[in-house]
Design an enzyme around this catalytic site. Structure first.
Site, mmCIF file in Angstrom:
data_model
loop_
_atom_site.group_PDB
_atom_site.id
_atom_site.type_symbol
_atom_site.label_atom_id
_atom_site.label_comp_id
_atom_site.label_asym_id
_atom_site.label_seq_id
_atom_site.Cartn_x
_atom_site.Cartn_y
_atom_site.Cartn_z
ATOM 1 N N LYS A 109 49.450 23.179 33.253
ATOM 2 C CA LYS A 109 48.169 22.854 32.637
ATOM 3 C C LYS A 109 48.301 21.633 31.730
ATOM 4 C CE LYS A 109 45.391 26.076 31.099
ATOM 5 N NZ LYS A 109 44.740 27.145 30.287
ATOM 6 N N LYS A 147 54.271 31.000 26.084
ATOM 7 C CA LYS A 147 53.350 32.128 25.954
ATOM 8 C C LYS A 147 53.995 33.193 25.099
ATOM 9 C CE LYS A 147 49.191 33.130 27.467
ATOM 10 N NZ LYS A 147 48.097 32.139 27.524
ATOM 11 N N ASP A 186 44.636 34.130 22.625
ATOM 12 C CA ASP A 186 44.570 34.476 24.042
ATOM 13 C C ASP A 186 43.886 35.837 24.130
ATOM 14 O OD1 ASP A 186 45.618 33.442 26.749
ATOM 15 O OD2 ASP A 186 46.278 35.528 26.780
ATOM 16 N N GLY A 214 31.937 37.202 29.264
ATOM 17 C CA GLY A 214 32.390 37.149 27.886
ATOM 18 C C GLY A 214 31.954 35.853 27.246
ATOM 19 N N VAL A 229 33.426 32.837 27.143
ATOM 20 C CA VAL A 229 33.557 31.659 27.994
ATOM 21 C C VAL A 229 32.597 31.729 29.173
ATOM 22 C CG1 VAL A 229 35.122 30.311 29.442
ATOM 23 C CG2 VAL A 229 35.942 31.269 27.296
ATOM 24 N N GLY A 230 32.561 32.890 29.843
ATOM 25 C CA GLY A 230 31.632 33.047 30.955
ATOM 26 C C GLY A 230 30.197 32.852 30.522
ATOM 27 N N VAL A 270 32.705 43.927 34.152
ATOM 28 C CA VAL A 270 33.073 45.339 34.197
ATOM 29 C C VAL A 270 32.486 46.100 33.014
ATOM 30 C CG1 VAL A 270 35.192 44.963 35.513
ATOM 31 C CG2 VAL A 270 35.262 44.861 33.017
#
Length: 376
Positions: A90, A102, A141, A208, A210-211, A230
């Site tokens: 990325k 991470k 995250d 959420g 971002v969506g 969900v």
């Protein structure tokens, strides 16, 4: 593979591995080329902590802190290994002078995450991050957010996206959504010959922050937006916003021009790809493919898939340009918008060379990594 302990308590540090000669990690049978991986039991929380550094060839490793439930700590380790590698690519494709890392805090299936345990676990992780002295830097995250970065900053200044009052840039969801929208327009231009989303039907899997930002941006551009999640409690909010709703198990097959994976990864598999309706897939979810061969399956069906780590780079681009490079909001925003140009480059290279977008993005990243390694 041998392991060695250091003076740090409850710590096992797995040493640097060549990017060419792969080794099997701890008998797990998983080949990898990570530079350094630490597995540690938190002295305050007692929870397993994992920090995986995949590469620092381009600069300090950066990657979010994930706090979630796993069947076993080894599952958390596998997640950290996979996600840190994706962060390397990325950053490389986005033109950032950072490597990939991470961190994962592993919750057991039945662990009750009380406020006290959460803070203790974050303090454990902050102490571990501080031991890297800036060569690994964290951000939010899944399971963590800006307020959690404040806890990390008690131990290390190298925690991004804390609230503005604590010297950070806050929630990265907005820049991530902006980057995905830029990627989506570039993908639409490649597939449909026109970057406009007016009248296009877009299905977003995951409603959420971002969506939701992606949905709002697309609706403002005149797209017909259908969402899925969900969490059924989000259905009323979606309908109130004027969006269509589809149940999660029907999202892939719902009629669409564009499909946006914006929730958990692993949605695209050899089994699920034949059900996919849309000819273009662009979204921010990490690790969308269950395995690399799925990219070939998508291409075989004529579906253009923009690699997730390319489309989802807006959050990290914005945070690093503001907090590490001292860019203004306006200039950082322009860099996020530049993700569209990156996507166009990836898709044009894929088309001209006859490879999948996954292979094209990988080649762009590896060329940059090889050039940086040669200059060391």
């Amino acid at each position: 593979m041998t392991t060695s302990t250091t003076e740090r308590p409850n710590l096992v540090r797995y040493g640097i591995r060549s990017s060419v000669h792969h080794s099997s990690f701890g008998g797990m049978g998983q080949a990898f080329a990570h530079e350094e991986v630490v597995v540690r039991r938190g002295s305050r929380s007692g929870l397993p902590l994992i920090v995986s550094v995949h590469s620092r060839v381009l600069g300090p490793a950066v990657g979010g802190c994930r706090l979630r439930r796993y069947e076993t700590w080894q599952d958390g380790l596998a997640d950290a290994l996979r996600l840190s590698e994706a962060m390397t690519y990325k950053a490389a494709v986005a033109g950032l002078d950072f490597g990939g890392g991470k961190s994962v805090i592993v919750l057991g299936k039945d662990t009750e995450l009380t406020p006290h345990l959460r803070e203790a676990a974050l303090e454990d992780l902050g102490e571990l991050i501080a031991s890297w002295e800036g060569s690994y830097r964290a951000g939010p995250d899944i399971g963590t957010g800006p307020d959690d970065m404040v806890v990390l900053k008690r131990f290390s200044p190298h925690a991004y996206c804390a609230p503005e009052g604590h010297g950070g840039t806050g929630d990265s969801g907005g820049p991530t959504s902006t980057g995905v929208l830029a990627a989506l327009r570039a993908g639409a231009r490649h597939v449909f010959g026109d970057a406009s989303c007016v009248g296009r039907r877009v299905v977003i899997s995951g409603f959420g922050s971002v969506g939701g930002g992606i949905a709002d941006g697309l609706a403002a551009e005149g797209a017909h937006v259908v969402v899925s999640d969900v969490d059924q409690s989000r259905k009323d909010a979606a309908l109130a916003s004027g969006y269509g709703w589809v149940e999660p198990d029907q999202a892939l097959s719902a009629p669409a021009d564009i499909f946006v994976p914006a929730a958990v990864g692993g949605l695209l598999s050899e089994e699920s790809v034949p059900r996919l309706s849309a000819p273009l897939v662009v979204g921010p979810a990490n690790n969308q493919l269950t395995e690399e061969s799925v990219a070939d399956a998508l291409a075989g069906r004529g579906v253009v898939w923009v690699p997730d780590y390319v489309a989802s780079a807006g959050g990290i681009v914005y945070a690093l340009s503001r907090e590490s490079e001292n860019y203004s909001h306006e200039n950082a925003h322009k860099w996020v918008e530049g993700i569209g140009d990156t996507v166009s480059h990836v898709l044009d290279l894929a088309r001209s060379t006859g490879v999948t977008p996954r292979q094209a993005a990988r080649q762009i990243a590896e060329d940059r990594l090889a050039s940086a390694a040669a200059a060391l």
